[in-house]
Design an enzyme around this catalytic site. Structure first.
Site, mmCIF file in Angstrom:
data_model
loop_
_atom_site.group_PDB
_atom_site.id
_atom_site.type_symbol
_atom_site.label_atom_id
_atom_site.label_comp_id
_atom_site.label_asym_id
_atom_site.label_seq_id
_atom_site.Cartn_x
_atom_site.Cartn_y
_atom_site.Cartn_z
ATOM 1 N N GLY A 46 0.861 -1.178 0.000
ATOM 2 C CA GLY A 46 0.000 0.000 0.000
ATOM 3 C C GLY A 46 0.892 1.220 0.000
ATOM 4 O O GLY A 46 1.860 1.277 -0.754
ATOM 5 N N GLU A 47 0.617 2.150 0.869
ATOM 6 C CA GLU A 47 1.427 3.359 0.979
ATOM 7 C C GLU A 47 2.052 3.360 2.376
ATOM 8 O O GLU A 47 1.342 3.529 3.373
ATOM 9 C CB GLU A 47 0.515 4.567 0.751
ATOM 10 C CG GLU A 47 1.234 5.797 0.311
ATOM 11 C CD GLU A 47 2.183 5.586 -0.859
ATOM 12 O OE1 GLU A 47 1.779 5.012 -1.883
ATOM 13 O OE2 GLU A 47 3.361 5.964 -0.730
ATOM 14 N N SER A 48 3.364 3.152 2.408
ATOM 15 C CA SER A 48 4.004 2.970 3.711
ATOM 16 C C SER A 48 3.843 4.194 4.624
ATOM 17 O O SER A 48 3.694 4.044 5.835
ATOM 18 C CB SER A 48 5.478 2.608 3.545
ATOM 19 O OG SER A 48 6.115 3.496 2.673
ATOM 20 N N CYS A 78 6.013 -5.417 0.045
ATOM 21 C CA CYS A 78 6.233 -4.075 -0.533
ATOM 22 C C CYS A 78 6.207 -2.963 0.524
ATOM 23 O O CYS A 78 7.192 -2.794 1.232
ATOM 24 C CB CYS A 78 5.234 -3.847 -1.655
ATOM 25 S SG CYS A 78 5.810 -2.628 -2.828
ATOM 26 N N ARG A 105 12.623 3.639 -1.068
ATOM 27 C CA ARG A 105 11.274 3.605 -1.630
ATOM 28 C C ARG A 105 11.264 4.000 -3.109
ATOM 29 O O ARG A 105 12.093 4.784 -3.547
ATOM 30 C CB ARG A 105 10.357 4.573 -0.878
ATOM 31 C CG ARG A 105 10.190 4.240 0.575
ATOM 32 C CD ARG A 105 9.329 5.289 1.250
ATOM 33 N NE ARG A 105 7.996 5.314 0.698
ATOM 34 C CZ ARG A 105 7.205 6.392 0.709
ATOM 35 N NH1 ARG A 105 7.631 7.513 1.212
ATOM 36 N NH2 ARG A 105 5.995 6.324 0.200
ATOM 37 N N ILE A 132 5.075 -3.342 -7.915
ATOM 38 C CA ILE A 132 4.323 -2.094 -8.095
ATOM 39 C C ILE A 132 4.964 -0.991 -7.262
ATOM 40 O O ILE A 132 4.957 -1.070 -6.030
ATOM 41 C CB ILE A 132 2.844 -2.271 -7.672
ATOM 42 C CG1 ILE A 132 2.197 -3.418 -8.464
ATOM 43 C CG2 ILE A 132 2.057 -0.969 -7.878
ATOM 44 C CD1 ILE A 132 0.849 -3.848 -7.938
ATOM 45 N N ARG A 133 5.530 -0.014 -7.910
ATOM 46 C CA ARG A 133 6.278 1.052 -7.224
ATOM 47 C C ARG A 133 7.100 0.458 -6.074
ATOM 48 O O ARG A 133 7.022 0.887 -4.925
ATOM 49 C CB ARG A 133 5.325 2.153 -6.723
ATOM 50 C CG ARG A 133 4.724 2.971 -7.872
ATOM 51 C CD ARG A 133 3.822 4.086 -7.400
ATOM 52 N NE ARG A 133 2.745 3.583 -6.572
ATOM 53 C CZ ARG A 133 2.587 3.847 -5.287
ATOM 54 N NH1 ARG A 133 3.430 4.635 -4.675
ATOM 55 N NH2 ARG A 133 1.586 3.343 -4.637
ATOM 56 N N HIS A 168 4.461 -8.701 -4.979
ATOM 57 C CA HIS A 168 3.125 -8.950 -4.407
ATOM 58 C C HIS A 168 2.564 -10.333 -4.761
ATOM 59 O O HIS A 168 1.744 -10.435 -5.694
ATOM 60 C CB HIS A 168 2.139 -7.908 -4.950
ATOM 61 C CG HIS A 168 2.390 -6.525 -4.492
ATOM 62 N ND1 HIS A 168 1.855 -6.011 -3.340
ATOM 63 C CD2 HIS A 168 3.111 -5.519 -5.040
ATOM 64 C CE1 HIS A 168 2.224 -4.759 -3.193
ATOM 65 N NE2 HIS A 168 2.997 -4.430 -4.212
ATOM 66 N N GLU A 170 0.273 -11.795 -3.309
ATOM 67 C CA GLU A 170 -1.176 -11.775 -3.060
ATOM 68 C C GLU A 170 -1.969 -11.316 -4.285
ATOM 69 O O GLU A 170 -3.184 -11.420 -4.312
ATOM 70 C CB GLU A 170 -1.490 -10.892 -1.834
ATOM 71 C CG GLU A 170 -1.380 -9.393 -2.026
ATOM 72 C CD GLU A 170 0.058 -8.862 -1.991
ATOM 73 O OE1 GLU A 170 1.001 -9.677 -1.993
ATOM 74 O OE2 GLU A 170 0.227 -7.635 -1.979
HETATM 75 N N1 GLN Z 1 5.624 2.878 -3.095
HETATM 76 C C1 GLN Z 1 4.946 2.429 -1.934
HETATM 77 C C2 GLN Z 1 5.599 3.006 -0.674
HETATM 78 O O1 GLN Z 1 6.608 3.591 -0.730
HETATM 79 C C3 GLN Z 1 4.934 0.915 -1.850
HETATM 80 C C4 GLN Z 1 4.157 0.349 -2.991
HETATM 81 C C5 GLN Z 1 3.473 -0.935 -2.739
HETATM 82 O O2 GLN Z 1 3.274 -1.364 -1.593
HETATM 83 N N2 GLN Z 1 3.020 -1.536 -3.796
HETATM 84 O O3 GLN Z 1 5.065 2.862 0.366
#
Ligand code: GLN
Length: 201
Positions: A46-48, A78, A105, A132-133, A168, A170
């Protein structure tokens, strides 16, 4: 077996689905007290920054660390991997510091925001990794064991009771990484139950 999934932000539902597929109980974790009755914890992608702020708000940091020190397995995907790292490079966010790595990140850059790659995972075999990112593990210290690499960078690492993937699993139909983590949870539960039985004698 009860697998806790940190349910503050991110791809919680995808982890819940895969855990249910493996016939284990998925328990949503929001508050420190929720951590009391689980056999392991997953910190989703997600978004850390968002997850970190909410963890702070709900007072989860110290309780997660306490459960870790008791041996409870924790798996971060992630953003979850970022939060478990010892050091987040170039960022002031406070990680849990439970795995001995330095991580950066969004390191793959904008052009290759997301990609898929064929990985070879130790003890599991070929696996399609969805990134993903994703963050990059830039430094790895003594005790951390690399289970998979991509372009010479570690993407799956285990250190005692902590497992991380920068990809990921999942988001695929392949349950093998989660099965691997469930075997860590099973081992912990057996030891925990044995201690409880001994205390009752
Ligand atoms: N870019 C996100 C972060 O820095 C991590 C991306 C992800 O969990 N898919 O938190």
């Amino acid at each position: 077996m009860k697998i806790g999934i940190l349910a503050l932000q991110g791809d919680v539902r995808e982890h819940v689905n895969i855990i249910k597929k493996l016939d284990a109980d998925a328990v949503l974790i929001k508050h420190p007290a929720d951590l009391e009755y689980i056999d392991s914890l997953i910190i989703p992608g997600g978004e850390s920054t968002a997850i970190s702020l909410l963890m702070k708000k709900y007072g989860l940091y110290s309780k997660i660390k306490e459960k870790h020190s008791q041996g409870m397995p924790i798996y971060g995907t992630c953003a979850g991997a970022i939060l478990l790292a010892k050091k987040i490079l170039g960022n002031s966010m406070k990680p849990l510091g439970l795995i001995d790595i330095d991580i950066e990140r969004n390191s793959y850059g904008r052009q290759i925001d997301s990609f898929e790659a064929d990985l070879s995972i130790k003890n599991i075999g070929d696996f399609r990794g969805i990134f993903i990112r994703a963050p990059l593990v830039k430094r790895l210290h003594n005790q951390a064991e690399i289970l998979a690499e991509h372009n010479k960078f570690p993407v799956m690492i285990k250190q005692n009771n902590v497992l991380i993937t920068t990809f990921h699993p999942e988001l695929t139909n392949d349950t093998r990484v989660h099965e691997y983590f469930l075997s860590m949870a099973k081992e912990y539960k057996e030891i925990k139950d044995m201690h409880r039985d001994i205390e009752q004698i």
